[in-house]
Structure formats: structure tokens, C-alpha cells
Scaffold this motif. Sequence first.
Motif, PDB file in Angstrom:
ATOM      1  N   GLN A   1     -25.489 -45.181 -28.109  1.00  0.00           N
ATOM      2  CA  GLN A   1     -24.119 -45.444 -28.578  1.00  0.00           C
ATOM      3  C   GLN A   1     -23.693 -44.559 -29.750  1.00  0.00           C
ATOM      4  N   SER A   2     -24.641 -43.823 -30.317  1.00  0.00           N
ATOM      5  CA  SER A   2     -24.302 -43.040 -31.494  1.00  0.00           C
ATOM      6  C   SER A   2     -23.651 -41.705 -31.168  1.00  0.00           C
ATOM      7  N   THR A   3     -23.260 -41.521 -29.925  1.00  0.00           N
ATOM      8  CA  THR A   3     -22.440 -40.360 -29.561  1.00  0.00           C
ATOM      9  C   THR A   3     -21.201 -40.889 -28.848  1.00  0.00           C
ATOM     10  N   GLY A   4     -20.153 -40.084 -28.839  1.00  0.00           N
ATOM     11  CA  GLY A   4     -18.944 -40.480 -28.119  1.00  0.00           C
ATOM     12  C   GLY A   4     -18.155 -41.545 -28.851  1.00  0.00           C
ATOM     13  N   PRO A   5     -17.308 -42.271 -28.091  1.00  0.00           N
ATOM     14  CA  PRO A   5     -16.362 -43.196 -28.739  1.00  0.00           C
ATOM     15  C   PRO A   5     -17.015 -44.398 -29.425  1.00  0.00           C
TER      16      PRO A   5
ATOM     17  N   ALA B   1     -19.669 -44.198 -31.337  1.00  0.00           N
ATOM     18  CA  ALA B   1     -20.437 -43.753 -32.506  1.00  0.00           C
ATOM     19  C   ALA B   1     -19.892 -44.421 -33.765  1.00  0.00           C
ATOM     20  N   ASP B   2     -20.788 -44.912 -34.611  1.00  0.00           N
ATOM     21  CA  ASP B   2     -20.383 -45.565 -35.856  1.00  0.00           C
ATOM     22  C   ASP B   2     -21.475 -45.319 -36.884  1.00  0.00           C
ATOM     23  N   VAL B   3     -21.462 -44.119 -37.459  1.00  0.00           N
ATOM     24  CA  VAL B   3     -22.511 -43.730 -38.393  1.00  0.00           C
ATOM     25  C   VAL B   3     -21.884 -43.504 -39.771  1.00  0.00           C
ATOM     26  N   THR B   4     -22.347 -44.282 -40.740  1.00  0.00           N
ATOM     27  CA  THR B   4     -21.853 -44.128 -42.109  1.00  0.00           C
ATOM     28  C   THR B   4     -22.963 -43.513 -42.946  1.00  0.00           C
ATOM     29  N   ILE B   5     -22.625 -42.484 -43.687  1.00  0.00           N
ATOM     30  CA  ILE B   5     -23.642 -41.818 -44.507  1.00  0.00           C
ATOM     31  C   ILE B   5     -23.270 -41.930 -45.982  1.00  0.00           C
ATOM     32  N   VAL B   6     -24.225 -42.413 -46.768  1.00  0.00           N
ATOM     33  CA  VAL B   6     -24.056 -42.441 -48.220  1.00  0.00           C
ATOM     34  C   VAL B   6     -25.092 -41.480 -48.771  1.00  0.00           C
TER      35      VAL B   6
END
Lengths: 367, 241
Positions: A78-82, A84-89
Amino acid sequence: MTTPTRFSGIALPTVDEEIWRYSRIGELDLAKYAAGRLDTTLEVAGDARDIVSTGSFADCGRAMPIAVDAFAEISAIQSTGPTADVTIVRIPRGRAIIEPIVITRTVSAPGVVATPRLIVDAAENSEVTVIERFVSADDVDALVVPIVEMSAAQSARITYLAINELGNRTWKIAHQQSLGERDSSTRIYTVALGGDYARVRTEARLIGTGASTQQVALYFADNDQMHDFRTLQTHVAPRTHSDMLFKGAVAGTSKSVYTGLIRIEKDAHGSQAYQTNRNLTLSEGAWAESVPNLEIETNDVKCSHASTVGPIDDEQRFYLESRGIRPEVAERLVVLGFFNEVIERLPNLPVVAGLRDKVAAKLSGAS
Amino acid sequence: MSTLQISNLQAGIAGKQILHGIELTVRSGEVHAIMGPNGAGKSTMSGVIMGKPGYQVISGAVSIDGHDLLGKPAWERALAGLHLVMQYPTEVPGVHIDDVMREAFATRGRDTQGLDALIAKEAGRINFGTELVARSLNVDLSGGEKKRNETLQLSLLKPKFAILDELDSGLDIDALRDCARRVEAATTEDNLGVLVITHYARLLEELRPDFVHILAAGKIVKSGGPELADELEKSGYAAFQ
């Protein structure tokens, strides 16, 4: 939205596997859920906006390889395409972010699998506090598979607090992983109140000399809820320190499972590791299991583990009742007191101040 | 004026009878000392009267002003005006005295405004340090500190009758004096009736009894005035065992 066939190649684990023993994994039917997302809102102080960004799968798994299981696979898909929900701090070297970063994950659509990922990458001698709240309404039948990867470089300090306030039909299967380099400090806190079946696998790996970690959790289940925790304290480098305190209560016909492993590898001499799990069973129909483990491959280490499961102490109840306090109030005081030890260790923040009241409110509902 | 009446109290624990018919009347403002050797049934007596789980009442009655206590749970006995200062106060981690007093006042319909100031004032009267008041109930407290904590709760709750179960056990001389004097003061200030259970006469030098009763093998075998305590101190319990 994509079709559930996206997960057709995924083989879910079964309770025959030791690490899924006691779990409710057998009830999970992935075909029920469509690939989807939840809503993410961020509260970041103005001076810290530049450290938070949106990433992609390419950013994932850098800090440490994610434990390979079906849910890590689902998250990867799921981390590619629509979806994807990756938050980077990402905190630059030497910078301390004073205001906590608050991430609220709200599951509003029923029938989806949502896979939010959070990467906290603290460069040398930096500092940050991140709070991740998981929220859904009671009627939302959904599956949340969050992953957080934390990486603390030399002398970096990360505080992470996950708060589960999901509704009573939402499932959560989470991975928390941290990697601590030399003299770093990682504190991983979990407050689990909500959800139907909520599992958290939390692993702290200490790879640099003198690194330290704390894993602290408060969990409280009622009705038919189940909280399921797997903890790992992995000491790779010398003179590392880990301290784990998990305290939970089960009411109604709810369940909880705690399984923890302290692993001290052969080079980790001079290390200290502590593991404490205490459980209160508040009703006849409630059930809690606690399985602490030690695996030590070197000498010259200090380790202790303690685990208890049992009802409220009769002597404590009588003591309070003898002061003219009704039994249900005495019980509430004892349970809140039991949780105080955890609450007092959480960071002193407004969002934490409200948790004691939420526990109290849940307790009034449970009795 | 109230009366705590204990009539023909027979009780035991785990199927074994310990008390064989206790008769005792305590009125407001009076101090009654129950003295007895180890195993006489002193702690059983306090536990049974307060309603501690585990004891079985075989027969008899305990009442305050004619209202039965034995049929009531412990918290209702407390509301009826009874208070037990425990020999070994229970540790309750994470629970603080102000939490407990707030709830205890609420059940009694007492106003909790100004409670913190009241706690501070009463703690001051018995030299109980504010840093100790802030600790979890009886956690990491010395024997003397625990008894000060017990005495503090007694002074805040203002019961009609207090049972002091070996208040003096494990107590240093300063704590003994502070606690005993506070209870003595309550007998005049609040007309508190006291049943003080002890093995030694030492406590009674500070908390002067009006009556002394000797408990042996589950019965009161002799009653008298304060001079009986002095007599016991000299001759010991041998004559009563």
C-alpha cells in the motif's frame, strides 16, 4: 480505492505460530476490506514545519529492516500509489524540537485497510517528541496497520507516544521499531484504550554503546476487546540499557496478552535490562496472559523480569472501604492508582493530562 | 452522646473460634484500653468489628446507638461512625490521601472545599511532613510514618468511635507521642470514643484510659481503671493465661 485482490498473495499468520498464539488472528478476513487510507492531520509548531514531509516507500525500511510478516507486506504493497501514506520527521544534527509533533490518524471510512507509516529519523544529538493518535468512530469496521520506524543517531533523543482511541469495531495491528546508536535515548510509549482487536509489536534495538530505551504501555480493555502486545528489547552493543513497564487491566469479557523478550547478544556486556508486566483482572469473565522471556548470551549483565496477573487486592479494597468509601469507588481508586505509575512516566503534555480522565471514564463504563 | 455496644461477640477465622463472647460498652469521649497477650484475639476483635473480610461472626451483636453494624459492609460501618486505625496499614500504590479523603468526604456528604488546607493543618498538628503526605498511601513510609498517616485520616474523618489496633507497634517515641496526643485531643474536641488495643502500657502514658480491660483467650477476664494497666506492667499477663 483498489480491489481487495491486491492482497490475494498474502498468507495471514495463524495461531499455530508461537508469536500469534492467543491472538484473534483467526477472525481476520482480509477479503472484507478494500485497500484505502485514513485521514492524517498534523500539528507542528511553525519553527518545525521544515522537518516534516511526505515520503514514499523508498524511504521506508532504511532505519532497520521491518520484521517480515503479512502485515509488513500489506503495508509495503500500500505504500505506493494512491494508498501511500508515509510521513517523515527528519531532525537535523544538533536540533531540538521543543513542541511535540502531534499526528492524528482518523479512520472515517468503514471497510478499508489503512497503512499509515511514520519515519522518525533523528540525526546526531537532535531531539524530538512525536505523538501519534489513532481515532475512529464506534461503527467503523476497518483495519489499521500502522508502522513506525525510529532511528536515533549518536546522542539523539526520541520520544514517541502512540494513543489508541479507536472505536469498538476497528482492528489495529501495529509495528513499532526503534534503532538506537551510541548514547542515544529512545522512549516508546503506548496508551491503548480503544479498538476491537489491537496488537502492537514493539521492538527496541540498541546497536550503539551506551544507548538506552524505555518501552512503557498502559492498556485497558472492556466488553469484548483484546489488547495484544509483543515486546522485544534487543541489546546488541555493550553497556546498553532498556527499561520496560507495561501495565494493563481487563474488564467485562475482554482479554489481554503480553509476551516479551529481553535478548542480550554476545557483545552486549555490561548491559542492563528490566521488564515488568502487571495485569489487573477486573471481572470473572476477563482474561489476561503474561509471558516474559530472557535470552542472554553474555555474562556481566543485569536483568530482571516480573510479571503478575490477578484481581484487585482484597486488602487494598478493604483499606479504602474502611474509610467509608463505596466498593465501586474504592475499586476505581485502586485501578487509577495502578495506572498512575505509567501515567507519571509519560511526557508532561496536554494530551497526556486528559488520558487519566479517559481511563476513569472507561472505568465507570466498565463497572 | 453515642454508645458503641458489643454484646456476646463470638467470632473466628478459618473455622477456628477466637472470640468467646466479648461484652463491652464504649461511650463518647471515653478511652477504653484492651490489653492482652499475643494470641488473645485482639486483632480478630478489631477486624470483626470493622468488617474485615475473612472473619466469621458466630453470634452476638455490635451496634452504634442501637443501629446494628455486623450486617453492614465495612464502608457503611465507617459511615455509621466507626473507624479502624490499622496495625499494619495497607500500601495502596498510586493512591494519595487527598484522593481518598475527597471520596470519603463525598460519601459522608461533607464539603471538600478547603480539604487540602485541612489536610495540611491536621498533618502539621502531628508533625507529618508535607512531602510524606504527597506519597502514595503507606508506600515507602516507615512504621512511624504509617501510624501518623493513620492518625491523620482519623483526625480528618472525625468518626464517633475509633479502634486503634496496636497503634504503638513499631512506633518510635516521638511518633507515639504525636499520635497518642492527637487521639487524646479528639476525645475532648470531638467527643471521640476510643477502643485502644495494645500489648504494652507505654501507649497509655500518653493516651490516658478511663477503663482497662484484659483480654485473654477471646474473653474479657478483668476490667478496671487505669491502675490495672500499671498492675499488668509489673506482674505481666501470666496470671491471666
